[in-house]
Design a protein around this motif. Structure first.
Motif, PDB file in Angstrom:
ATOM      1  N   PHE A  83     -24.105  62.543   2.021  1.00 47.30           N
ATOM      2  CA  PHE A  83     -25.244  61.849   2.610  1.00 47.30           C
ATOM      3  C   PHE A  83     -25.912  60.946   1.574  1.00 47.30           C
ATOM      4  CE2 PHE A  83     -25.393  65.624   5.561  1.00 47.30           C
ATOM      5  CZ  PHE A  83     -25.066  64.912   6.699  1.00 47.30           C
ATOM      6  N   THR A  84     -26.455  59.831   2.049  1.00 50.99           N
ATOM      7  CA  THR A  84     -27.201  58.909   1.199  1.00 50.99           C
ATOM      8  C   THR A  84     -28.577  58.680   1.821  1.00 50.99           C
ATOM      9  OG1 THR A  84     -26.206  57.032   2.379  1.00 50.99           O
ATOM     10  CG2 THR A  84     -25.142  57.744   0.343  1.00 50.99           C
ATOM     11  N   GLY A  85     -29.421  57.953   1.079  1.00 44.91           N
ATOM     12  CA  GLY A  85     -30.731  57.646   1.618  1.00 44.91           C
ATOM     13  C   GLY A  85     -31.773  58.659   1.212  1.00 44.91           C
ATOM     14  N   PRO A  86     -32.959  58.577   1.806  1.00 42.58           N
ATOM     15  CA  PRO A  86     -34.074  59.453   1.417  1.00 42.58           C
ATOM     16  C   PRO A  86     -33.776  60.925   1.717  1.00 42.58           C
ATOM     17  CG  PRO A  86     -34.829  57.601   2.753  1.00 42.58           C
ATOM     18  CD  PRO A  86     -33.337  57.603   2.842  1.00 42.58           C
ATOM     19  N   ILE A  87     -34.273  61.789   0.852  1.00 50.32           N
ATOM     20  CA  ILE A  87     -34.200  63.226   1.127  1.00 50.32           C
ATOM     21  C   ILE A  87     -35.037  63.514   2.372  1.00 50.32           C
ATOM     22  CG2 ILE A  87     -34.834  65.525   0.279  1.00 50.32           C
ATOM     23  CD1 ILE A  87     -34.335  64.518  -2.535  1.00 50.32           C
ATOM     24  N   PRO A  88     -34.481  64.190   3.357  1.00 53.59           N
ATOM     25  CA  PRO A  88     -35.236  64.412   4.597  1.00 53.59           C
ATOM     26  C   PRO A  88     -36.414  65.351   4.376  1.00 53.59           C
ATOM     27  CG  PRO A  88     -33.170  65.645   4.634  1.00 53.59           C
ATOM     28  CD  PRO A  88     -33.116  64.750   3.425  1.00 53.59           C
ATOM     29  N   GLY A 143     -23.200  58.770   5.021  1.00 50.42           N
ATOM     30  CA  GLY A 143     -24.214  57.906   5.615  1.00 50.42           C
ATOM     31  C   GLY A 143     -25.592  58.545   5.534  1.00 50.42           C
ATOM     32  N   ASN A 144     -26.587  57.856   6.096  1.00 48.28           N
ATOM     33  CA  ASN A 144     -27.943  58.389   6.104  1.00 48.28           C
ATOM     34  C   ASN A 144     -28.016  59.663   6.945  1.00 48.28           C
ATOM     35  OD1 ASN A 144     -29.037  56.399   4.490  1.00 48.28           O
ATOM     36  ND2 ASN A 144     -29.616  55.093   6.227  1.00 48.28           N
ATOM     37  N   PHE A 145     -28.833  60.594   6.491  1.00 49.31           N
ATOM     38  CA  PHE A 145     -29.075  61.798   7.288  1.00 49.31           C
ATOM     39  C   PHE A 145     -30.066  61.425   8.392  1.00 49.31           C
ATOM     40  CE2 PHE A 145     -31.255  65.793   8.259  1.00 49.31           C
ATOM     41  CZ  PHE A 145     -30.156  66.594   8.532  1.00 49.31           C
ATOM     42  N   PRO A 146     -29.674  61.493   9.686  1.00 46.83           N
ATOM     43  CA  PRO A 146     -30.458  60.857  10.744  1.00 46.83           C
ATOM     44  C   PRO A 146     -31.492  61.746  11.433  1.00 46.83           C
ATOM     45  CG  PRO A 146     -28.349  61.554  11.632  1.00 46.83           C
ATOM     46  CD  PRO A 146     -28.360  61.970  10.177  1.00 46.83           C
TER      47      PRO A 146
END
Length: 404
Positions: A381-386, A357-360
């Protein structure tokens, strides 16, 4: 301190020097010059401190007891300790008082700097009342066991014993004056067999059990009366045959500073669930290298809103920093409420945990991080690189399907 050099893994606290194979040894942990050279040689290290260790590291040996009652207790303890210290290869000839015995310290002295935890546990007013004992051994090839009579000591405040053979004797719960109990093997050998009944009813503020060989088969029980007394630090690490479930550690909710439970391959349970009960802990969480499994409770719908289990847990931390390393097979998501801890992190390691999932977390605010304090790789993890704080130079993101 000692100069870093290649040496088999050892451990003691928050800052792991992984690249130098010195896992777990921390700058805030034991100062090596405060550990007897015999113990350093067991670990493959040498002290940098000059001076004769046999002469009590320049600690005064003419300390007198504050009153007649303490003097009688010291005499009692002298009669227990003298033959044990002699059996470990130390010269006790002419040592006629407790404070003269090798490995017994009745004062801090110029050379015997107290480590941070000793100061916290014993304070600055223990001289003439209590003493410290650090039982190493001169010859590591000779068996050194834990003598049951040590549990009859009446005034020891700092109890540190190294063992390489023998069973754990019964009676540790009767050792009532020790603020710290430290029992350590040499990694290949140590305590042998199971633990006796009532072992987990020991009474101290800081407890360490570590570095035992496979001969040790003790069990972490579900009922842990020691948790009523522990309020500072707990260490359980490198216990090859240690088994049980960490769920019982929920009761240790008074521990304020450090929880380190790692490299115990037969120890199971869900550490994410367990640590939700630790409402006092504020310094270091180091839980890895074991058989920990299970989803993070309350993670799916977790946010930073008030009333969220994880957000409230973060806001209950009383320190200004938090070193956080957990390795557990989760097969689930990381709780968004943990973002309420982001500004406290000096380390965040949740790598190889089967998280998805997204890294929150917003790690850009984690400006107390060390140069390699972020390790979140080996997950999905998926989504934008933190975003990461400017203090971090090395980050492990491998395995994720990042965007941006």
């Amino acid at each position: 301190r000692v100069a870093a050099r290649p040496f088999p893994e050892m451990a003691h606290e928050e800052t792991q020097l992984w690249e130098e194979d010195l896992e777990g040894f921390d700058a805030d942990g034991p100062i090596l010059d405060d550990i007897a050279p015999e113990a350093l040689r067991v670990r493959g290290l040498q002290s940098t401190a000059p001076g004769p260790w046999a002469d009590h590291e320049d600690v005064p040996t003419n300390v007198t007891a504050d009153n007649a009652s303490i003097e009688a207790d010291w005499a009692h303890d002298y009669n227990i300790l003298k033959p044990i210290i002699e059996s470990r290869g130390f010269n006790v000839t002419g040592k006629n008082t407790l404070c003269e015995l090798p490995r017994v310290y009745c004062a801090s002295g110029y050379r015997r700097r107290q480590t941070e935890y000793a100061k916290t546990l014993m304070g600055n007013d223990w001289e003439g009342k209590e003493y410290q004992v650090v039982l190493t051994f001169q010859d590591k090839t000779q068996p050194s066991t834990l003598d049951a009579s040590l549990f009859k000591l009446k005034r020891v405040g700092f109890f540190q014993v190294y063992v390489n053979a023998g069973v754990m004797p019964a009676g540790i719960e009767t050792l009532s004056t020790a603020k710290m109990i430290w029992i350590e093997g040499n990694r290949t050998h140590g305590i042998e067999g199971d633990l006796p009944a009532n072992f987990w009813a020991l009474k101290c503020r800081m407890f360490l059990l570590a570095e035992m060989g496979p001969q040790f088969t003790g069990t972490l029980e579900s009922d842990l009366p020691m948790c009523e007394h522990l309020d500072y630090r707990l260490y359980l690490y490198r216990l090859q045959g240690f088994n049980g479930d960490v769920t019982g550690l929920k009761a240790c909710r008074h521990v304020k500073d450090t929880f380190e439970v790692f490299l115990n391959p037969h120890l199971g349970g869900n550490v994410w669930s367990t640590m939700l009960a630790w409402d006092s802990l504020a310094g270091t969480i180091n839980l890895w290298g074991s058989n920990f499994q299970g989803k993070v409770p309350f993670a799916t719908s977790s946010t930073t809103a008030k009333g969220d289990k994880w957000a409230d847990w973060c806001r209950a931390r009383t320190s200004s920093t938090l070193s956080f390393r957990i390795s557990q097979e989760v097969n689930g998501v990381l709780p968004g409420g943990l973002d309420a801890c982001s500004h406290l992190f000096t380390k965040l390691q949740v790598d190889n945990a089967k998280l998805f999932g997204n890294f929150p977390l917003n790690l850009e605010v984690a400006t107390k991080m060390g140069i390699d304090g972020i390790r979140i790789g080996g997950n999905q993890f998926t989504g934008p690189i933190p975003a990461i704080p400017y203090t971090v130079q090395i980050v492990d993101f491998h395995g994720g399907r990042w965007s941006g």
